[in-house]
Design an enzyme around this catalytic site. Structure first.
Site, PDB file in Angstrom:
ATOM      1  N   ILE A  54      -2.530  38.335 -39.971  1.00 33.09           N
ATOM      2  CA  ILE A  54      -1.827  38.003 -38.742  1.00 33.09           C
ATOM      3  C   ILE A  54      -0.717  39.004 -38.493  1.00 33.09           C
ATOM      4  O   ILE A  54       0.034  39.362 -39.397  1.00 33.09           O
ATOM      5  CB  ILE A  54      -1.273  36.553 -38.778  1.00 33.09           C
ATOM      6  CG1 ILE A  54      -0.548  36.229 -37.466  1.00 33.09           C
ATOM      7  CG2 ILE A  54      -0.382  36.324 -39.970  1.00 33.09           C
ATOM      8  CD1 ILE A  54      -0.188  34.753 -37.321  1.00 33.09           C
ATOM      9  N   THR A  55      -0.620  39.470 -37.259  1.00 33.14           N
ATOM     10  CA  THR A  55       0.433  40.420 -36.894  1.00 33.14           C
ATOM     11  C   THR A  55       1.618  39.665 -36.286  1.00 33.14           C
ATOM     12  O   THR A  55       1.454  38.625 -35.666  1.00 33.14           O
ATOM     13  CB  THR A  55      -0.079  41.450 -35.876  1.00 33.14           C
ATOM     14  OG1 THR A  55      -0.439  40.783 -34.651  1.00 33.14           O
ATOM     15  CG2 THR A  55      -1.293  42.188 -36.407  1.00 33.14           C
ATOM     16  N   GLY A  56       2.809  40.211 -36.510  1.00 39.60           N
ATOM     17  CA  GLY A  56       3.997  39.651 -35.873  1.00 39.60           C
ATOM     18  C   GLY A  56       4.265  38.205 -36.207  1.00 39.60           C
ATOM     19  O   GLY A  56       4.380  37.377 -35.304  1.00 39.60           O
ATOM     20  N   SER A  59       8.491  35.272 -36.693  1.00 36.59           N
ATOM     21  CA  SER A  59       9.177  34.329 -35.810  1.00 36.59           C
ATOM     22  C   SER A  59       8.181  33.709 -34.845  1.00 36.59           C
ATOM     23  O   SER A  59       7.009  34.111 -34.786  1.00 36.59           O
ATOM     24  CB  SER A  59      10.292  35.041 -35.015  1.00 36.59           C
ATOM     25  OG  SER A  59       9.731  36.041 -34.170  1.00 36.59           O
ATOM     26  N   GLY A  60       8.659  32.726 -34.076  1.00 35.05           N
ATOM     27  CA  GLY A  60       7.849  32.142 -33.015  1.00 35.05           C
ATOM     28  C   GLY A  60       6.557  31.508 -33.468  1.00 35.05           C
ATOM     29  O   GLY A  60       6.453  30.968 -34.575  1.00 35.05           O
ATOM     30  N   TYR A 210       4.548  43.356 -19.141  1.00 35.95           N
ATOM     31  CA  TYR A 210       4.182  42.290 -20.084  1.00 35.95           C
ATOM     32  C   TYR A 210       2.989  41.521 -19.541  1.00 35.95           C
ATOM     33  O   TYR A 210       2.033  41.234 -20.264  1.00 35.95           O
ATOM     34  CB  TYR A 210       5.357  41.336 -20.313  1.00 35.95           C
ATOM     35  CG  TYR A 210       4.987  40.162 -21.189  1.00 35.95           C
ATOM     36  CD1 TYR A 210       4.832  40.330 -22.558  1.00 35.95           C
ATOM     37  CD2 TYR A 210       4.747  38.896 -20.646  1.00 35.95           C
ATOM     38  CE1 TYR A 210       4.470  39.267 -23.371  1.00 35.95           C
ATOM     39  CE2 TYR A 210       4.378  37.829 -21.440  1.00 35.95           C
ATOM     40  CZ  TYR A 210       4.244  38.031 -22.808  1.00 35.95           C
ATOM     41  OH  TYR A 210       3.864  36.981 -23.611  1.00 35.95           O
TER      42      TYR A 210
END
Length: 332
Positions: A54-56, A59-60, A210
């Site tokens: 999993i990337t990133g 957080s979140g 975005y």
């Protein structure tokens, strides 16, 4: 005279109280609606013996997705730009789950060289890859940034980096089949369009990009699924909902003041937002599902523009040139 003033004051107070009470009631009803309409992954399947990248995930929704998968027993590869934060989270997850099968590798998706270095390490160290979750994302409001490769930063991080990463990991995914690719997109793609004559929009307003990158995520997923038919590797994308997460931290004041009120009042928590990612990663019912778009753990519809097969194919071919695919690289 005094009585009239006193009566008017009472009436004004009652009206104000009614309005305030009505607003509070509306807010409460909206919160209840958000809670009741939020999808929940009900699958209890174990992920023991499976490897998830999993990337990133510091957080979140990425953090909550990682937490859930580790508790299910998965071997987790955390691909993060901030290695210090990732190692801190790794220690927390091991303590919570008693699952020692967590590794941290540095990955900066905005750098094509970083993607290649990361994949070289993964391919050398890992025997299998069952799930690849493209979760990392960035958003700018006004600041125009260009990556080290000369690519607009939002598009580099949200699309071109993941595009190259998928190519370079595809052989490992195929050897591990049945395997899955999960792409975190957004329904905000409906606010944008993708201009095939300007796929490196360095001069475009960053906040708009975005939405463009989310449009690109969906087109990428649909073409990826088509190209992977018959390989045992599935590809699906999702809208996690509007999430109270770090993605909004780049919004400057005073815009951020009003936005924070909205975010805290109406947006999903990261745990709620992670449910659809988890569903696509683990659900046995979805093991053969591919080329679909999900929201709140249910399949959802797409606009005709983003699902145009010819446009998806053309964008794929243009993306290959942007990331400088080499003749020795795996092909999809």
């Amino acid at each position: 005279m005094f009585l009239n003033i006193w009566t008017c004051s009472i009436i004004c107070l009652l009206v104000a109280a009614t309005i305030i009470g009505g607003v509070i009631l509306l807010l409460l009803l909206l919160r209840v609606y958000i809670y009741l309409s939020t999808g929940v992954c009900k699958s209890k399947v174990s992920m023991k013996g499976k490897t998830v990248l999993i990337t990133g995930c510091t957080s979140g929704i990425g953090r909550e997705t990682a937490r859930n998968l580790v508790k299910r027993g998965a071997r987790l590869i955390m691909a993060c730009r901030n290695v210090e934060a990732a190692n801190k989270l790794k220690d927390e997850l091991i303590k919570e789950s008693d699952n020692q099968e967590i590794v941290v590798h540095k990955l900066d998706l905005s750098s094509l060289e970083s993607v290649r270095d990361f994949v070289k390490q993964v391919n050398n160290e890992e025997k299998r890859l069952d799930v690849l979750i493209h979760n990392a994302g960035t958003a700018e409001t006004f600041s125009k940034k260009i990556s080290i490769d000369g690519i607009e930063m939002t598009m580099a991080t949200n699309h071109y980096g993941p595009f190259l990463l998928t190519h370079l990991l595809i052989d490992l995914l195929k050897r591990s089949a049945p395997s899955r690719i999960v792409v975190v997109a957004s329904s905000l793609y409906r606010l944008a369009n993708l201009n095939l004559d300007n796929i490196n929009p360095t001069m475009t307003f960053p906040a708009y990009l975005y939405y463009v990158s989310k449009y690109a995520n969906i087109m990428f997923t649909l073409e990826l699924a088509r190209r992977l038919e018959g390989t045992g590797v599935t590809a699906n994308c999702l809208h996690p909902g509007m999430i109270d997460s770090g993605i909004w931290r780049n919004v400057p004041a005073p815009l951020s003041w009003g936005l924070q009120v909205i975010v805290k009042s109406f947006f999903k928590t990261p745990e709620q937002g992670a449910q659809t990612s988890i569903q696509l990663a683990v659900s046995e019912h979805l093991k053969n599902t591919t080329g679909k778009y999900f929201s709140d753990c249910q399949e959802s519809s797409l606009s005709s523009g983003v699902s145009d097969a010819a446009k998806c194919k053309k964008f794929w071919e243009l993306s290959e040139n942007i990331v400088k695919l080499q003749s020795t690289d795996p092909k999809i």
